[in-house]
Design a protein around this motif. Sequence first.
Motif, mmCIF file in Angstrom:
data_model
loop_
_atom_site.group_PDB
_atom_site.id
_atom_site.type_symbol
_atom_site.label_atom_id
_atom_site.label_comp_id
_atom_site.label_asym_id
_atom_site.label_seq_id
_atom_site.Cartn_x
_atom_site.Cartn_y
_atom_site.Cartn_z
ATOM 1 N N TRP A 192 0.417 -1.508 -0.249
ATOM 2 C CA TRP A 192 -0.080 -0.188 0.276
ATOM 3 C C TRP A 192 1.011 1.360 -0.310
ATOM 4 O O TRP A 192 0.052 2.432 -0.652
ATOM 5 N N PHE B 107 -3.476 -1.737 -10.049
ATOM 6 C CA PHE B 107 -4.463 -2.235 -9.075
ATOM 7 C C PHE B 107 -5.801 -1.945 -8.697
ATOM 8 O O PHE B 107 -6.649 -2.783 -8.784
ATOM 9 N N MET C 183 -9.102 -4.679 -9.153
ATOM 10 C CA MET C 183 -10.170 -5.072 -8.365
ATOM 11 C C MET C 183 -11.373 -4.589 -8.944
ATOM 12 O O MET C 183 -12.441 -5.589 -8.635
ATOM 13 N N ASP D 239 -18.917 0.972 2.520
ATOM 14 C CA ASP D 239 -17.933 0.164 1.808
ATOM 15 C C ASP D 239 -16.323 0.943 2.591
ATOM 16 O O ASP D 239 -15.710 1.902 2.512
ATOM 17 N N GLY E 246 -12.833 0.548 0.292
ATOM 18 C CA GLY E 246 -13.991 0.280 -0.477
ATOM 19 C C GLY E 246 -12.898 0.238 -2.461
ATOM 20 O O GLY E 246 -13.641 0.207 -3.247
ATOM 21 N N GLY E 247 -11.821 0.073 -2.073
ATOM 22 C CA GLY E 247 -11.308 1.490 -3.447
ATOM 23 C C GLY E 247 -11.789 1.905 -4.886
ATOM 24 O O GLY E 247 -12.003 3.175 -3.617
ATOM 25 N N PHE F 200 -8.360 3.850 7.272
ATOM 26 C CA PHE F 200 -9.621 2.399 8.063
ATOM 27 C C PHE F 200 -9.261 1.834 10.008
ATOM 28 O O PHE F 200 -10.149 1.248 10.601
ATOM 29 N N TRP G 71 -4.746 -8.505 5.691
ATOM 30 C CA TRP G 71 -3.523 -7.537 7.056
ATOM 31 C C TRP G 71 -3.738 -9.177 7.661
ATOM 32 O O TRP G 71 -4.759 -9.635 8.064
HETATM 33 C C1 LIG Z 1 -7.869 -5.829 -2.172
HETATM 34 S S1 LIG Z 1 -7.960 -4.019 -2.541
HETATM 35 C C2 LIG Z 1 -9.796 -3.987 -2.027
HETATM 36 C C3 LIG Z 1 -10.789 -2.678 -2.981
HETATM 37 C C4 LIG Z 1 -12.381 -2.893 -2.300
HETATM 38 N N1 LIG Z 1 -12.773 -3.623 -1.169
HETATM 39 C C5 LIG Z 1 -12.165 -4.194 -3.316
HETATM 40 O O1 LIG Z 1 -13.455 -5.070 -2.944
HETATM 41 O O2 LIG Z 1 -12.894 -3.399 -5.375
HETATM 42 C C6 LIG Z 1 -7.612 -2.926 -0.960
HETATM 43 C C7 LIG Z 1 -8.236 -1.731 -0.302
HETATM 44 O O3 LIG Z 1 -7.925 -1.141 1.275
HETATM 45 C C8 LIG Z 1 -7.593 0.299 0.976
HETATM 46 N N2 LIG Z 1 -6.639 0.257 1.682
HETATM 47 C C9 LIG Z 1 -5.327 0.195 2.179
HETATM 48 N N3 LIG Z 1 -4.622 0.808 3.872
HETATM 49 C C10 LIG Z 1 -5.990 1.024 4.379
HETATM 50 C C11 LIG Z 1 -6.275 2.230 5.224
HETATM 51 N N4 LIG Z 1 -5.466 1.905 5.769
HETATM 52 N N5 LIG Z 1 -7.450 2.436 5.257
HETATM 53 C C12 LIG Z 1 -8.558 2.248 4.197
HETATM 54 N N6 LIG Z 1 -8.125 1.533 3.177
HETATM 55 C C13 LIG Z 1 -6.999 1.139 2.683
HETATM 56 C C14 LIG Z 1 -5.951 0.115 -0.394
HETATM 57 O O4 LIG Z 1 -6.268 1.616 -1.213
HETATM 58 C C15 LIG Z 1 -6.950 -1.091 -1.587
HETATM 59 O O5 LIG Z 1 -8.428 0.051 -1.907
#
Ligand SMILES: C[S@@+](CC[C@H](N)C(=O)[O-])C[C@H]1O[C@@H](n2cnc3c(N)ncnc32)[C@H](O)[C@@H]1O
Length: 451
Positions: free
Chosen positions: A216, A236, A240, A267, A270-271, A324, A345
């Motif tokens: 990330w 990326f 998704m 969400d 949520g990307g 988050f 995670w």
């Molecule tokens: C595997 S992707 C999934 C995206 C979305 N939930 C989907 O299903 O299309 C993981 C997402 O977590 C986000 N992310 C990573 N660390 C984060 C953080 N600390 N707070 C918020 N979002 C985070 C990334 O930017 C990424 O968009």
Amino acid sequence: MSSATTRVQTLRGLIQLLVNTSELVIKEWETEEQQPATHESQVIPASGLPPHELFEAQRVIRAACGMWMDLVEDPRIRLLEISLSYAFSQALDTTVRAGVPDILAEAESPSDGISAAELCRRTGIDEHKLVRLMRMLCNGGIYNEVKPLQFSNTRVSRVLADNAAAKACSSVYSTKLIVEAVEHLPATLLDPEMTYSTSPKETAFQKAHKTTGTLWDYIEKGDTSDPAVLEVREMFPLAMVGEGQMCSPSLIADFPWGDLGEATVVDVGGGVGSMCLELAKMFPRLRFVVEDLPVSIEKAKSIWNTEVPGAIEAGRTQLITHDFFHEQPVKNAAVYFLRYILHDWPDDACVLILSELREAMGSDSRILVADMIIHPPLGSRHLKSAPAPLPANYGRADAFKSMHDMVMLSVFNGSERTPGQLGVIAERAGLTIEKIWECRGPVSITELRLL
Ligand SMILES: C[S@@+](CC[C@H](N)C(=O)[O-])C[C@H]1O[C@@H](n2cnc3c(N)ncnc32)[C@H](O)[C@@H]1O
């Protein structure tokens, strides 16, 4: 009972299972042909979602074929095949990046296909080398050689043709940042100190890329003059969307979203909000908050304006930058949705993410976790078991979920989890598993409520 007798019984059991389930598939195909307009698969257009019975039959067939091969094939060949399987994925990626599925889709008739010479001219790849790749992929059912040196798409490669998101989803696993992380898994697990680490900053990813940051960090703050960083950063979010194409139809069809009325779905991570985009189109009363880090939220704006025009202006959808690991700004929402989040995670981080949500939840709120569920070989009270003589977890039918788990381990010290593992994390955050909604796809929904 002698081992030969056991093998005979198992093989006979598998044959019977295959006969029964194949009959079911044949019946479904015949029904589809006779009543295309009323068949369930037509109810969700273009989703490719099979009716429940057909989905189950397909899963049993995949599991039975896998078990059958395990019983009869030469184990030495099997070992070689596994050791060399990266050659298959790299060959596929080469043809995808070169646009082969798109070129084959232009064939005037699938029975004529496109010549190797034409593929070579259009892709710039040496013809003899390309033919070797194509023939290996034909053996794996990806392409067809319909006449000597004439190739066409199969139902597998057709998924990729003219579909940028599906291609990104396929190729993201072959990007330098991810492949090199997986390559460093053996060295990481055999390292006497790193093997015990549960930190997302002490994984094969950091070992491979000699960094202290996570994937990330690379995506958000990485050096954009580095082509490897640029590649993942660009690919990326689209990957998704591609993953979403694969699992959203079942996540939507197999959970009662319609019963939520005018509820708000948050969400979390949520990307670009690709799941909510689909929900927004199908359930016009639902409202959405998509939360993510700045790069994704920036990309999300134009996608939402194109896909669901007016949703942002009308306040039906809010796109907000939110980390988050900090206090959840939306309180008492009906649903906090996390797709492909917890698997990124380690346990302690998941407990922190869920704890922030727990603080924001009201008594009727629920958290929906959409991840692949690892079905333990001996079964789980939360999940349907496969019929004998298959292992309770459907064996090879769902083997790719464990492969995905290996990627999560390599890149994040993350995990695809069993119901038991999810239950432990939930409880540490003051939550409990209410139900696992098993969906007709690789991803299921685990519903968590306040403990
Ligand atoms: C595997 S992707 C999934 C995206 C979305 N939930 C989907 O299903 O299309 C993981 C997402 O977590 C986000 N992310 C990573 N660390 C984060 C953080 N600390 N707070 C918020 N979002 C985070 C990334 O930017 C990424 O968009």
